[in-house]
Design an enzyme around this catalytic site. Structure first.
Site, short mmCIF file in Angstrom:
data_model
loop_
_atom_site.label_atom_id
_atom_site.label_comp_id
_atom_site.label_asym_id
_atom_site.label_seq_id
_atom_site.Cartn_x
_atom_site.Cartn_y
_atom_site.Cartn_z
N ASP A 11 0.86 -1.17 0.09
CA ASP A 11 0.04 -0.10 -0.08
C ASP A 11 0.78 1.30 0.05
O ASP A 11 2.25 0.99 -0.13
CB ASP A 11 -0.97 -0.04 1.03
CG ASP A 11 -0.44 0.21 2.56
OD1 ASP A 11 0.79 0.19 2.76
OD2 ASP A 11 -1.12 0.21 3.54
N HIS A 12 0.48 2.41 0.08
CA HIS A 12 0.93 3.44 0.29
C HIS A 12 2.19 3.70 1.13
O HIS A 12 3.32 4.28 1.09
CB HIS A 12 0.28 4.95 0.37
CG HIS A 12 -0.74 4.75 1.56
ND1 HIS A 12 -1.83 4.01 1.74
CD2 HIS A 12 -0.49 5.29 2.69
CE1 HIS A 12 -2.37 3.97 2.83
NE2 HIS A 12 -1.47 4.95 3.63
N CYS A 68 3.16 -3.16 4.17
CA CYS A 68 2.16 -2.01 4.54
C CYS A 68 2.80 -1.11 5.53
O CYS A 68 3.98 -1.34 5.78
CB CYS A 68 0.84 -2.60 4.76
SG CYS A 68 0.65 -3.71 5.99
N THR A 70 2.71 -1.76 9.04
CA THR A 70 2.83 -2.70 9.86
C THR A 70 3.24 -4.13 9.46
O THR A 70 4.04 -5.05 10.12
CB THR A 70 2.02 -2.86 11.07
OG1 THR A 70 0.76 -3.14 10.66
CG2 THR A 70 1.72 -1.61 11.74
N ILE A 72 0.80 -6.21 9.48
CA ILE A 72 -0.37 -6.84 9.72
C ILE A 72 -1.69 -6.99 8.83
O ILE A 72 -2.18 -7.93 8.90
CB ILE A 72 -0.59 -5.98 11.19
CG1 ILE A 72 0.68 -6.27 12.40
CG2 ILE A 72 -2.00 -6.63 12.04
CD1 ILE A 72 0.36 -5.43 13.47
N MET A 74 -2.25 -6.75 5.90
CA MET A 74 -1.75 -7.47 4.79
C MET A 74 -1.82 -8.92 5.07
O MET A 74 -2.49 -9.65 4.45
CB MET A 74 -0.47 -7.21 4.22
CG MET A 74 -0.31 -5.91 3.51
SD MET A 74 -1.12 -5.92 1.96
CE MET A 74 -0.27 -4.40 1.12
N HIS A 101 9.09 -24.45 8.77
CA HIS A 101 8.27 -25.48 9.61
C HIS A 101 6.83 -25.03 8.94
O HIS A 101 6.04 -25.78 9.31
CB HIS A 101 8.25 -24.97 11.11
CG HIS A 101 9.59 -25.57 11.84
ND1 HIS A 101 9.60 -25.68 13.11
CD2 HIS A 101 10.58 -26.14 11.27
CE1 HIS A 101 10.84 -26.13 13.38
NE2 HIS A 101 11.27 -26.62 12.43
N HIS A 136 6.05 -31.41 9.68
CA HIS A 136 5.40 -30.28 9.40
C HIS A 136 4.48 -30.11 8.42
O HIS A 136 3.43 -29.62 8.59
CB HIS A 136 6.66 -29.06 8.99
CG HIS A 136 7.86 -29.15 10.11
ND1 HIS A 136 7.71 -28.83 11.50
CD2 HIS A 136 8.92 -29.72 10.15
CE1 HIS A 136 8.64 -28.95 12.13
NE2 HIS A 136 9.48 -29.40 11.38
#
Ligand code: RB5
Length: 144
Positions: A11-12, A68, A70, A72, A74, A101, A136
């Site tokens: 994003d921006h 982005c 943070t 988060i 995304m 994993h 895994h």
């Protein structure tokens, strides 16, 4: 990654760092598909996240990177989609183990959280670490 083709979006808030990461990956001889955004004008991160994960789900790309503020937003959006394993990483150890994993196929990070140098290190370890499989894989199968 054996397949040196990757998709990237931001994003921006992630725009400037995305450009730097894109150049870095190209220096490492990756073919990088940039799905935007292309300016610092405000854009909604779910639009970018959805477009990128759709291309992974369609097998156009094996893995992608989303940036982005943070990482988060995304990752929350990307993880709504089946077979997408998105991780937010602010350190190289998480990036490494998310591959070993968890077979992560989308790497997210925040341009307001990590600097350019750390972001490059995170990308480097993430693209160069392969999934261990075995126990895994069994655990990943249990997610769905
Ligand atoms: C945009 O201001 C910011 O909210 C976005 O980049 C991201 O950090 C959301 O998770």
């Amino acid at each position: 990654m054996k397949n040196k083709s990757i998709i990237i979006g931001s994003d921006h808030a992630g725009f400037q760092l995305k450009n730097k990461i894109k150049s870095y990956l190209e220096e490492l001889e990756f073919s990088v598909t940039d799905i935007g955004c292309y300016t610092e004008e405000s854009v909604d991160y779910p639009v970018i996240a959805k477009e990128l994960v759709q291309k992974i789900i369609n097998n156009e790309f094996e893995r992608g990177i989303l940036i982005c503020g943070t990482g988060i937003g995304m990752s929350i959006c990307a993880n709504r989609f089946k077979n997408i394993r998105a991780v937010v990483c602010s350190d190289t150890t998480s990036a490494k183990y998310s591959r070993l994993h968890n077979n992560s196929n989308v790497l997210c990070f925040g341009a307001r959280i990590v600097g350019e140098s750390l972001a490059k290190d995170i990308c480097n370890i993430w693209i160069n670490t392969e999934f261990e499989g075995n126990r895994h894989q069994k655990r990943l199968n249990l997610i769905d």
